[in-house]
Design a protein around this motif. Structure first.
Motif, mmCIF file in Angstrom:
data_model
loop_
_atom_site.group_PDB
_atom_site.id
_atom_site.type_symbol
_atom_site.label_atom_id
_atom_site.label_comp_id
_atom_site.label_asym_id
_atom_site.label_seq_id
_atom_site.Cartn_x
_atom_site.Cartn_y
_atom_site.Cartn_z
ATOM 1 N N PHE A 59 -53.435 56.116 -4.446
ATOM 2 C CA PHE A 59 -54.167 56.081 -3.181
ATOM 3 C C PHE A 59 -54.578 57.494 -2.791
ATOM 4 O O PHE A 59 -54.035 58.484 -3.288
ATOM 5 C CB PHE A 59 -53.319 55.449 -2.068
ATOM 6 N N THR A 75 -55.413 56.366 5.112
ATOM 7 C CA THR A 75 -55.135 56.035 3.713
ATOM 8 C C THR A 75 -56.233 55.189 3.106
ATOM 9 O O THR A 75 -56.725 54.252 3.727
ATOM 10 C CB THR A 75 -53.802 55.253 3.615
ATOM 11 N N GLU A 119 -57.502 46.140 3.360
ATOM 12 C CA GLU A 119 -58.046 47.486 3.151
ATOM 13 C C GLU A 119 -58.720 48.006 4.414
ATOM 14 O O GLU A 119 -58.573 49.181 4.783
ATOM 15 C CB GLU A 119 -59.042 47.492 1.997
ATOM 16 N N THR A 160 -56.522 52.899 -0.214
ATOM 17 C CA THR A 160 -55.759 52.334 -1.329
ATOM 18 C C THR A 160 -56.628 52.035 -2.549
ATOM 19 O O THR A 160 -56.144 51.466 -3.526
ATOM 20 C CB THR A 160 -55.039 51.051 -0.887
ATOM 21 N N CYS A 214 -50.661 48.985 -3.908
ATOM 22 C CA CYS A 214 -50.456 50.081 -4.851
ATOM 23 C C CYS A 214 -49.145 50.831 -4.605
ATOM 24 O O CYS A 214 -48.538 51.346 -5.546
ATOM 25 C CB CYS A 214 -51.635 51.044 -4.809
ATOM 26 N N ARG A 215 -48.686 50.889 -3.359
ATOM 27 C CA ARG A 215 -47.485 51.672 -3.051
ATOM 28 C C ARG A 215 -46.189 50.953 -3.399
ATOM 29 O O ARG A 215 -45.116 51.563 -3.405
ATOM 30 C CB ARG A 215 -47.474 52.043 -1.564
#
Length: 384
Positions: free
Chosen positions: A246, A39, A21, A41, A47-48
């Motif tokens: 996100f 970004t 992160e 998250t 998450c993507r």
């Protein structure tokens, strides 16, 4: 040159989450050099990719320092390659290298390890998307790894004003049931490049907010096309709430964008009765709606696409922190001129590159040179 022993291993949420992160927050992304995004998250670095049928994240460490990450996913989708049009595709995304450790070959090592995972899972093609002017990424994937330029779709971004837009009284907008939407997509878009074989799973995902059709008021939509009959003109799209996965934050923008934002917000405060559109504050975290599966038919369908985009905009005004609507369309798609977007935040040519994983060099070299069999490109919302 990498000093010390570089170790690449699978992501472990218990061990690596906080450091991944932190790296994500320090690495900029963006559709162009003029626009830089960061970004968040929100506590879930995968998450993507976690909504894809298969996925993996790899991390690179130098000693105790996490210096790079990469993500990948695998799915079945349409690729126009004889003798079959369905192929197993591996998508490369989320390559991040710590700023102080770039140009040391770490990105190359991460991609090669991810490609090994693709090969182990019988992937036919690997593909990736990057900004056209991202020289480091283009050099890595095309010059060093043998990827070929494939398509150049446009990313269209439109700000969400807090006020709802007025829709045409001549347009009817209806929400389809999931079964109806899946039927239509399979009936009309299975020949579209990169159309996912598991479209039903996408439509049933909690992040997919629904599918809507627009047509002229007074015409009928009975049977949703199951009887082969459609309105004389109609359009369709689905919406994915990426903001639940996100958030983004603007780190740099063109001067014209900054000036227009400040002026529009000032005018809105001074003259609220004029109801001028105010540009959102992109320098604080924000989410977005992604519009996918856009389709149109008929002489008046272009306007109906615009009406659907306005409808989605109005949906977004009711969602906290949703400040833009986004879509990605093929460079020659008929619907592109009818989608509202802000040029300063959009990318006219995103670069998609592809590589054969089964020693089919002659075939893969022909793919980018062959005109698409359709003008459409299906962008999977799980890969945004």
């Amino acid at each position: 040159m990498v000093y010390g022993e570089l170790k690449i291993r699978s992501y472990d949420v218990q061990i690596h989450r906080a450091r991944v992160e932190d790296l994500e927050r320090r690495c900029e992304v963006g559709p162009t050099k003029r626009v830089v995004l960061f970004t968040d998250t929100m506590g879930d670095p995968i998450c993507r990719i976690k909504n894809s049928p298969m996925y993996k994240m790899l991390i690179a460490e130098l000693g105790s320092e996490l210096v790079g990450v990469i993500q990948g996913s695998i799915k079945l989708a349409t690729v126009h390659k004889p003798p079959k049009n369905l192929a197993k595709l591996g998508y490369v995304l989320g390559l991040r290298i710590a700023p102080l450790h770039r140009r040391k070959g770490i990105g190359l090592r991460l991609v090669l390890e991810l490609e090994k995972w693709f090969v182990e899972n019988d992937v036919d093609y690997a593909y990736m998307a990057t900004e056209k002017d991202n020289e480091a990424s283009v050099n890595l994937f095309i010059k060093k790894l043998g990827y070929a330029k494939f398509r150049t779709p446009a990313i269209l971004v439109n700000p969400v004003d807090r006020r709802a837009l007025r829709l045409s009284s001549k347009t009817e907008v209806a929400k389809l049931r999931i079964e109806e939407a899946e039927f239509l997509y399979r009936k009309l878009m299975t020949s579209t490049e990169f159309f996912p074989d598991d479209i039903g799973n996408i439509l049933r995902n909690r992040l997919s907010m629904g599918t809507w059709v627009a047509y002229q008021r007074g015409e009928s939509w009975d049977g949703f096309g199951s009887d082969g009959k459609f309105p004389s003109s109609w359009a369709m799209l689905s919406v994915w709430n990426s903001g639940e996965l996100f958030k983004l934050r603007l780190g740099k923008a063109p001067l014209s964008c900054l000036i227009y934002t400040k002026i529009s917000r000032l005018m809105d405060k001074i003259f609220p009765c004029f109801k001028l559109p105010a540009i959102p504050d992109f320098f604080s975290p924000f989410g977005f709606y992604f519009m996918y599966g856009l389709h149109l038919e008929g002489p008046l369908s272009g306007k109906l696409v615009g009406d659907l985009c306005q409808f989605v905009h109005n949906m977004a005004t009711k969602t906290k922190d949703c400040k833009v609507t986004v879509t990605e369309v093929g460079c020659k798609e008929m619907l592109r001129p009818h989608i509202p977007y802000w040029k300063s935040l959009s990318c006219p040519e995103d670069l998609w590159c592809i590589k054969a994983m089964k020693n089919e060099e002659s075939t893969i070299l022909q793919l980018p040179k062959t005109p698409p069999t359709t003008t459409c490109l299906f962008v999977d919302p799980r890969e945004v």
